[in-house]
Design an enzyme around this catalytic site. Sequence first.
Site, mmCIF file in Angstrom:
data_model
loop_
_atom_site.group_PDB
_atom_site.id
_atom_site.type_symbol
_atom_site.label_atom_id
_atom_site.label_comp_id
_atom_site.label_asym_id
_atom_site.label_seq_id
_atom_site.Cartn_x
_atom_site.Cartn_y
_atom_site.Cartn_z
ATOM 1 N N SER A 193 37.394 35.522 43.379
ATOM 2 C CA SER A 193 37.760 34.724 42.196
ATOM 3 C C SER A 193 36.888 35.035 40.984
ATOM 4 O O SER A 193 37.139 34.519 39.890
ATOM 5 C CB SER A 193 37.668 33.223 42.493
ATOM 6 O OG SER A 193 38.449 32.879 43.597
ATOM 7 N N ALA A 194 35.818 35.834 41.186
ATOM 8 C CA ALA A 194 34.975 36.316 40.072
ATOM 9 C C ALA A 194 34.228 35.203 39.330
ATOM 10 O O ALA A 194 33.939 35.340 38.146
ATOM 11 C CB ALA A 194 35.806 37.161 39.106
ATOM 12 N N ILE A 195 33.926 34.141 40.043
ATOM 13 C CA ILE A 195 33.291 32.990 39.394
ATOM 14 C C ILE A 195 31.792 32.983 39.667
ATOM 15 O O ILE A 195 31.357 33.144 40.812
ATOM 16 C CB ILE A 195 33.886 31.662 39.922
ATOM 17 C CG1 ILE A 195 35.399 31.629 39.689
ATOM 18 C CG2 ILE A 195 33.201 30.457 39.280
ATOM 19 C CD1 ILE A 195 36.109 30.502 40.421
ATOM 20 N N HIS A 223 29.588 30.553 40.172
ATOM 21 C CA HIS A 223 29.453 29.115 40.449
ATOM 22 C C HIS A 223 28.042 28.681 40.071
ATOM 23 O O HIS A 223 27.078 29.418 40.310
ATOM 24 C CB HIS A 223 29.660 28.846 41.945
ATOM 25 C CG HIS A 223 30.999 29.261 42.460
ATOM 26 N ND1 HIS A 223 32.147 28.578 42.179
ATOM 27 C CD2 HIS A 223 31.366 30.302 43.250
ATOM 28 C CE1 HIS A 223 33.165 29.170 42.774
ATOM 29 N NE2 HIS A 223 32.725 30.229 43.420
ATOM 30 N N VAL A 276 28.546 54.032 59.213
ATOM 31 C CA VAL A 276 27.453 53.935 60.187
ATOM 32 C C VAL A 276 28.076 53.654 61.552
ATOM 33 O O VAL A 276 28.848 52.704 61.717
ATOM 34 C CB VAL A 276 26.462 52.814 59.789
ATOM 35 C CG1 VAL A 276 25.431 52.599 60.884
ATOM 36 C CG2 VAL A 276 25.785 53.173 58.467
ATOM 37 N N SER A 322 31.463 33.118 49.859
ATOM 38 C CA SER A 322 31.258 32.463 48.560
ATOM 39 C C SER A 322 30.187 31.388 48.682
ATOM 40 O O SER A 322 30.176 30.673 49.681
ATOM 41 C CB SER A 322 32.571 31.831 48.101
ATOM 42 O OG SER A 322 32.410 31.299 46.817
ATOM 43 N N CYS A 336 49.221 49.387 28.223
ATOM 44 C CA CYS A 336 49.135 47.917 28.418
ATOM 45 C C CYS A 336 47.766 47.396 28.001
ATOM 46 O O CYS A 336 47.656 46.359 27.366
ATOM 47 C CB CYS A 336 49.349 47.565 29.879
ATOM 48 S SG CYS A 336 50.916 48.066 30.559
HETATM 49 C C1 LIG Z 1 38.999 35.400 48.365
HETATM 50 C C2 LIG Z 1 37.548 35.395 47.976
HETATM 51 C C3 LIG Z 1 37.114 34.657 46.866
HETATM 52 C C4 LIG Z 1 35.766 34.635 46.525
HETATM 53 N N1 LIG Z 1 35.379 34.051 45.363
HETATM 54 C C5 LIG Z 1 34.073 34.068 44.997
HETATM 55 C C6 LIG Z 1 33.657 33.552 43.757
HETATM 56 O O1 LIG Z 1 34.453 33.169 42.912
HETATM 57 N N2 LIG Z 1 32.327 33.496 43.491
HETATM 58 C C7 LIG Z 1 31.400 33.933 44.385
HETATM 59 O O2 LIG Z 1 30.211 33.797 44.110
HETATM 60 N N3 LIG Z 1 31.772 34.525 45.545
HETATM 61 C C8 LIG Z 1 33.080 34.615 45.857
HETATM 62 N N4 LIG Z 1 33.476 35.222 47.007
HETATM 63 C C9 LIG Z 1 32.474 35.792 47.884
HETATM 64 C C10 LIG Z 1 31.995 37.150 47.381
HETATM 65 O O3 LIG Z 1 33.078 37.980 47.062
HETATM 66 C C11 LIG Z 1 31.141 37.781 48.483
HETATM 67 O O4 LIG Z 1 30.145 36.861 48.839
HETATM 68 C C12 LIG Z 1 30.471 39.063 48.023
HETATM 69 O O5 LIG Z 1 31.373 39.948 47.429
HETATM 70 C C13 LIG Z 1 29.810 39.715 49.231
HETATM 71 O O6 LIG Z 1 29.249 40.926 48.823
HETATM 72 P P1 LIG Z 1 28.609 41.903 49.886
HETATM 73 O O7 LIG Z 1 27.977 42.991 49.143
HETATM 74 O O8 LIG Z 1 27.748 41.108 50.818
HETATM 75 O O9 LIG Z 1 29.831 42.374 50.798
HETATM 76 P P2 LIG Z 1 31.007 43.425 50.521
HETATM 77 O O10 LIG Z 1 31.414 43.450 49.113
HETATM 78 O O11 LIG Z 1 32.071 43.145 51.530
HETATM 79 O O12 LIG Z 1 30.324 44.826 50.833
HETATM 80 C C14 LIG Z 1 30.057 45.268 52.148
HETATM 81 C C15 LIG Z 1 30.190 46.784 52.152
HETATM 82 O O13 LIG Z 1 29.769 47.301 53.418
HETATM 83 C C16 LIG Z 1 30.581 48.415 53.727
HETATM 84 N N5 LIG Z 1 30.524 48.677 55.171
HETATM 85 C C17 LIG Z 1 31.020 47.906 56.169
HETATM 86 N N6 LIG Z 1 30.797 48.500 57.367
HETATM 87 C C18 LIG Z 1 30.142 49.653 57.117
HETATM 88 C C19 LIG Z 1 29.643 50.700 57.951
HETATM 89 N N7 LIG Z 1 29.798 50.686 59.295
HETATM 90 N N8 LIG Z 1 29.025 51.763 57.380
HETATM 91 C C20 LIG Z 1 28.863 51.814 56.014
HETATM 92 N N9 LIG Z 1 29.339 50.847 55.193
HETATM 93 C C21 LIG Z 1 29.958 49.781 55.724
HETATM 94 C C22 LIG Z 1 31.962 47.959 53.262
HETATM 95 O O14 LIG Z 1 32.857 49.047 53.093
HETATM 96 C C23 LIG Z 1 31.633 47.234 51.963
HETATM 97 O O15 LIG Z 1 31.704 48.095 50.837
HETATM 98 C C24 LIG Z 1 34.828 35.314 47.345
HETATM 99 C C25 LIG Z 1 35.276 36.084 48.435
HETATM 100 C C26 LIG Z 1 36.621 36.165 48.710
HETATM 101 C C27 LIG Z 1 37.093 37.097 49.777
#
Ligand SMILES: Cc1cc2nc3c(=O)[nH]c(=O)nc-3n(C[C@H](O)[C@H](O)[C@H](O)COP(=O)(O)OP(=O)(O)OC[C@H]3O[C@@H](n4cnc5c(N)ncnc54)[C@H](O)[C@@H]3O)c2cc1C
Length: 479
Positions: free
Chosen positions: A45-47, A49, A171, A333, A397
């Site tokens: 949702s890109a918020i 919070h 990995v 989130s 666009c």
């Molecule tokens: C529907 C939805 C709405 C949300 N809305 C909000 C919001 O409005 N505000 C907010 O604060 N948060 C929100 N969130 C939560 C937020 O998006 C996540 O907390 C955040 O993006 C997590 O980031 P991350 O880097 O931990 O994980 P990710 O972005 O999932 O990154 C993990 C990375 O690890 C990689 N990976 C996985 N396995 C392996 C492997 N074996 N080897 C190498 N690489 C690997 C993946 O490809 C991925 O690129 C929302 C999430 C969702 C799904």
Amino acid sequence: MYDIIIIGAGIVGTMLAKDLSQYKCKVAVIEKENDIANGATMANSAIVHTGYDPEDHTLKAKLNVEGARMYEQLCRDLACKYKQVGAFVVACDKEEEERLHVLEKRAIERNIPYEWLSGDEARKKEKNLSLNITKALNFYTTAIIYPWQVACACMDVAMDNGVELYLNHEVTAIEKREDSYLISTTKGTFETKHIINVSGISADKIHRMVDADCAYTMRPRKGEYYVLDNDIHYVDHIIFPVPSSKGKGVLAVPTVYGNTLLGPDAEESEDTGTSSKGLSYVKENIQKTMMNVPFHKVIRTFAGLRPSSTSKDFIIEEVKGCHGFIDVASIESPGLASAPAISKYVIEQFLNDMTLEKNDAAVKTRKKPIVMADLSAEERDAMIRENPLYAKIICRCESISEGEIIDCIHRNCGARSVKGVKKRVRPGMGRCQGGFCEPRVVSILARELGISVLDVVLDSEDSKILTKENLTIRKSRDK
Ligand SMILES: Cc1cc2nc3c(=O)[nH]c(=O)nc-3n(C[C@H](O)[C@H](O)[C@H](O)COP(=O)(O)OP(=O)(O)OC[C@H]3O[C@@H](n4cnc5c(N)ncnc54)[C@H](O)[C@@H]3O)c2cc1C
């Protein structure tokens, strides 16, 4: 030998890479996809919070409040979009109004600004709010960002300062040695003293590679959305129903580029496709808080997977018996909002044994990308005189020029695919969803990367767009 290897290039991995690049240590990021920010960071949702929602005494509450306060300056430093739009949490009856008081109490304790609005006051500020709304809490410092723009900017800075990025390296195994770890990937091995496991929905799998006794299990939960065209300003603020045990509910969210997101639902699933069930749920539930919903303005639907787990809180800890292996798991989130504070917390709490030395001389701030739409008429003229490709519009666009696309390909963490260009500078985000500009983006990528158009991919390494046959058809049509 690396000092630190970060597994996963989402918002948390890239934020850590940026922050660690300011120290004298050898760092690499290993990512299984063909681009960064392809997991939860891509579809949410890109918020930003403000932090009134997480339960008391949790890491989520602490890091959300801290992270939200870091974002505005961070986005300024990284030349990324940040827009403080405010969030209304709206109640429809006395019972829901009571629940707003719980949020108010947390807001007071956490020093988060807010104001009370009556139903009519709220509707004066937000004309499409449902007539059912009786009261609202306005958390007016809540902001919106463009998540993958921030992730790309962080990775640009990290790479400008020497961090290495290995894409398409999944990995597959980790061997614990006496003073180091040997990481095996689908494309080679890496030895490192420390590992930071920020692999989103795969965090438990990566954990089990060094410790079979993982106390948590990842349980991804899908969320689906509608995207409305940016020619209709449906909402100015983020509209939340009162949160329940199931989550924050179905929202209406303005985006930094003027679109509106409607969603998400929440369903345990590992599939990133949208479904009629999920979208119907959104359609039905958005009408509890909003009216006149312009579904005829939908230009796209998408789904993202929340990295949820059996734990209710973020899990940020060194794995028992595995010195230097740090889990950063269950980052659902508000993981996006918390990311800058998560990175700071990891470095301060778990990497202090490395006597990290600041590498001030090497610190570079990000070279600001040229965004023609953000320039004044005089600045645009000057840019075009310097390089006429800034006048050649590729995406009609969203008015994106060829110059901007070329710039995003040639950055350190540059685009390598059509989706990579779309994430960085947005051709294909508009009403036609790439119908007009995609073939041109394919040609530009081929030219700039020095590859055949037949080898240009949509996203993953194996997602080639053109075959010899359809290229021949296209050429004959072009004549
Ligand atoms: C529907 C939805 C709405 C949300 N809305 C909000 C919001 O409005 N505000 C907010 O604060 N948060 C929100 N969130 C939560 C937020 O998006 C996540 O907390 C955040 O993006 C997590 O980031 P991350 O880097 O931990 O994980 P990710 O972005 O999932 O990154 C993990 C990375 O690890 C990689 N990976 C996985 N396995 C392996 C492997 N074996 N080897 C190498 N690489 C690997 C993946 O490809 C991925 O690129 C929302 C999430 C969702 C799904």
